[in-house]
Design an enzyme around this catalytic site. Structure first.
Site, PDB file in Angstrom:
ATOM      1  N   THR A 126     -14.843 -21.898  47.624  1.00 51.53           N
ATOM      2  CA  THR A 126     -15.715 -21.359  46.601  1.00 51.53           C
ATOM      3  C   THR A 126     -14.776 -20.844  45.538  1.00 51.53           C
ATOM      4  OG1 THR A 126     -16.934 -19.365  45.695  1.00 51.53           O
ATOM      5  CG2 THR A 126     -15.514 -19.191  47.877  1.00 51.53           C
ATOM      6  N   ASP A 127     -15.430 -20.970  44.094  1.00 54.03           N
ATOM      7  CA  ASP A 127     -14.596 -20.758  43.023  1.00 54.03           C
ATOM      8  C   ASP A 127     -14.432 -18.893  42.974  1.00 54.03           C
ATOM      9  OD1 ASP A 127     -17.232 -19.437  42.671  1.00 54.03           O
ATOM     10  OD2 ASP A 127     -17.551 -20.487  40.760  1.00 54.03           O
ATOM     11  N   GLU A 128     -14.960 -18.313  44.153  1.00 50.22           N
ATOM     12  CA  GLU A 128     -14.845 -16.876  44.144  1.00 50.22           C
ATOM     13  C   GLU A 128     -13.427 -16.695  44.503  1.00 50.22           C
ATOM     14  OE1 GLU A 128     -18.042 -14.345  45.404  1.00 50.22           O
ATOM     15  OE2 GLU A 128     -19.489 -15.959  44.916  1.00 50.22           O
ATOM     16  N   TYR A 151     -16.095 -11.012  50.973  1.00 59.59           N
ATOM     17  CA  TYR A 151     -16.699 -12.377  51.092  1.00 59.59           C
ATOM     18  C   TYR A 151     -15.545 -13.364  50.635  1.00 59.59           C
ATOM     19  CZ  TYR A 151     -18.539 -16.846  49.800  1.00 59.59           C
ATOM     20  OH  TYR A 151     -18.808 -18.120  49.537  1.00 59.59           O
ATOM     21  N   LYS A 155     -13.016 -16.116  52.445  1.00 57.83           N
ATOM     22  CA  LYS A 155     -12.611 -17.470  52.055  1.00 57.83           C
ATOM     23  C   LYS A 155     -11.474 -17.872  51.613  1.00 57.83           C
ATOM     24  CE  LYS A 155     -15.740 -20.048  51.874  1.00 57.83           C
ATOM     25  NZ  LYS A 155     -16.437 -20.927  53.251  1.00 57.83           N
TER      26      LYS A 155
END
Ligand code: NAD
Ligand code: TYD
Length: 341
Positions: A126-128, A151, A155
């Protein structure tokens, strides 16, 4: 590549990917492996349930003997790992499952991929993982990881483990980092399904803080095409960002959503912000562009078509809204919305 294990394939993106692959590649076998947590839903896979090249196995990615058995049974040569706990707000309320599935579960799959000498292990990220990105900047694949929610940290940890298995053991890995996916079958906790179904019921839309946060809302089909490309043409050991290049403020997304449904702006409620809320993500995706991928669906089109899908598919969301989701909604929004819930 012939027998692909799609872990987490009963969730939103995994199911869209399984449907896409089953329909596009009749010669491949697509084996969905999913624990069926609150987010896993067999209704998501109904479209392909009778297809001969689709199979379903219930199981936890943390359960090594079960993972190994399924790999042997179906002669798996490729793993595409979507399995994760995926909601930032739930990770703030209770991070444990995020660490278990995101970190330990990824390790179990990597070990299995090593033990069975698989052709490819692909991790959906993810971009997060890059954290909050200031205006004017975009993340490239080798930027430092600065996750800010449990979260995002789960990741980022998984990505580092995947990279370590590539470097240390020569495992043929790839990683993709996409932006906020939207489309059919997304669990109602995420902003667009939540706001669409609330608006359909004339309930308030709980906007965190000022609503000026920016996300790259991406249609899930564009994401599926990008994963397909990386599986077939991506370079081993590499990471690929998959964005839209267009950041949309949440307030703008909400305007499109309400206008698509013909619902009034008076449904908008600004509520207490999410702790540590990332204001902006932005991906530079020149690397996958060079492989020949471009997003085909504009963010505005993606938002409007997604909203229309929920409006047309109450059969899918009504039973979710009346189940487990109610108690989560009370915990997450009860105090924020008070008597208005
Ligand atoms: P989702 O929550 O809709 O689905 C997750 C699926 O994983 C569910 O079917 C669930 O049952 C399954 N699962 C959870 N724990 C498991 C376990 N221990 N073993 C086996 N299965 C398990 O999630 P999603 O939105 O489809 O996201 C899929 C992947 O894409 C995730 O890895 C997520 O981090 C990543 N991602 C999602 C987005 C997004 O916008 N939705 C954006 C970037 C990255
Ligand atoms: P979300 O769909 O949870 O994805 P993520 O936080 O992983 O990007 O949220 C998208 C944006 O919408 C994010 O800026 C948070 C905001 N949001 C709200 O304002 N209210 C809500 O009730 C939810 C769920 C999200």
């Amino acid at each position: 590549m012939k027998n692909i294990l799609v872990t987490g394939g009963a969730g939103f993106i995994g199911a869209n990917f399984a449907i896409y692959m089953v329909q596009k590649y009749p010669a491949y076998n697509i084996i969905v492996y999913d624990k069926l947590t609150y987010a896993g839903n067999m209704d998501n896979l109904l479209e392909i349930s009778d297809e001969p090249n689709y199979h379903f196995e219930k199981g936890d990615i943390c359960d090594s003997p079960r993972v190994n058995k399924v790999i042997e049974q179906y002669k798996i040569d490729t793993i595409v790992n979507f399995a994760a706990e995926t909601h930032v707000d739930r990770s703030i309320l209770d991070p444990e499952a995020f660490v278990k599935t995101g970190v330990y579960g990824t390790y179990v799959l990597l070990e299995a991929a090593k033990q069975y000498g698989l052709e490819r292990y692909h991790q959906i990220s993810t971009d997060e993982v890059y954290g909050d990105i200031p205006e004017g900047q975009s993340s490239v694949e080798d930027d430092p990881l600065r996750p800010r929610s449990p979260y995002a940290a789960s990741k980022a940890s998984a990505d580092l483990m995947v990279q370590a298995y590539h470097v240390t053991y020569g495992l043929p890995t790839t990683i993709s980092r996409c932006s906020n996916n939207i489309g059919p079958y997304q669990y109602l906790e995420k902003v667009i399904p939540l706001f669409t179904t609330n608006a359909l019921e004339d309930k308030p839309l709980p906007v965190y803080g000022d609503g000026r946060q920016q996300r790259e809302y991406q249609h899930v089909l564009d994401h599926c095409r990008a994963i397909d490309l990386v599986l077939h043409k991506g370079a081993i050991g590499e990471i690929y960002n998959m964005g839209t290049g267009i950041e949309v403020e949440n307030m703008r997304m909400i305007e499109i959503l309400l206008d698509t449904l013909g619902k009034p702006r008076s449904l908008i409620r600004h509520v207490t912000d999410r702790p540590g809320h990332d204001r902006r993500y932005s991906l530079n995706f020149d690397k996958i562009r060079a492989l020949g991928w471009e997003p085909e669906i504009s963010p505005e089109e993606a938002i409007a078509s997604t909203v229309r899908w929920y409006a047309d598919n109450e059969w899918w969301w009504r039973k979710i809204k009346e189940g487990e989701f109610q108690s989560y909604y009370e915990v997450q929004y009860g105090a924020r919305l008070g008597s208005e819930k």
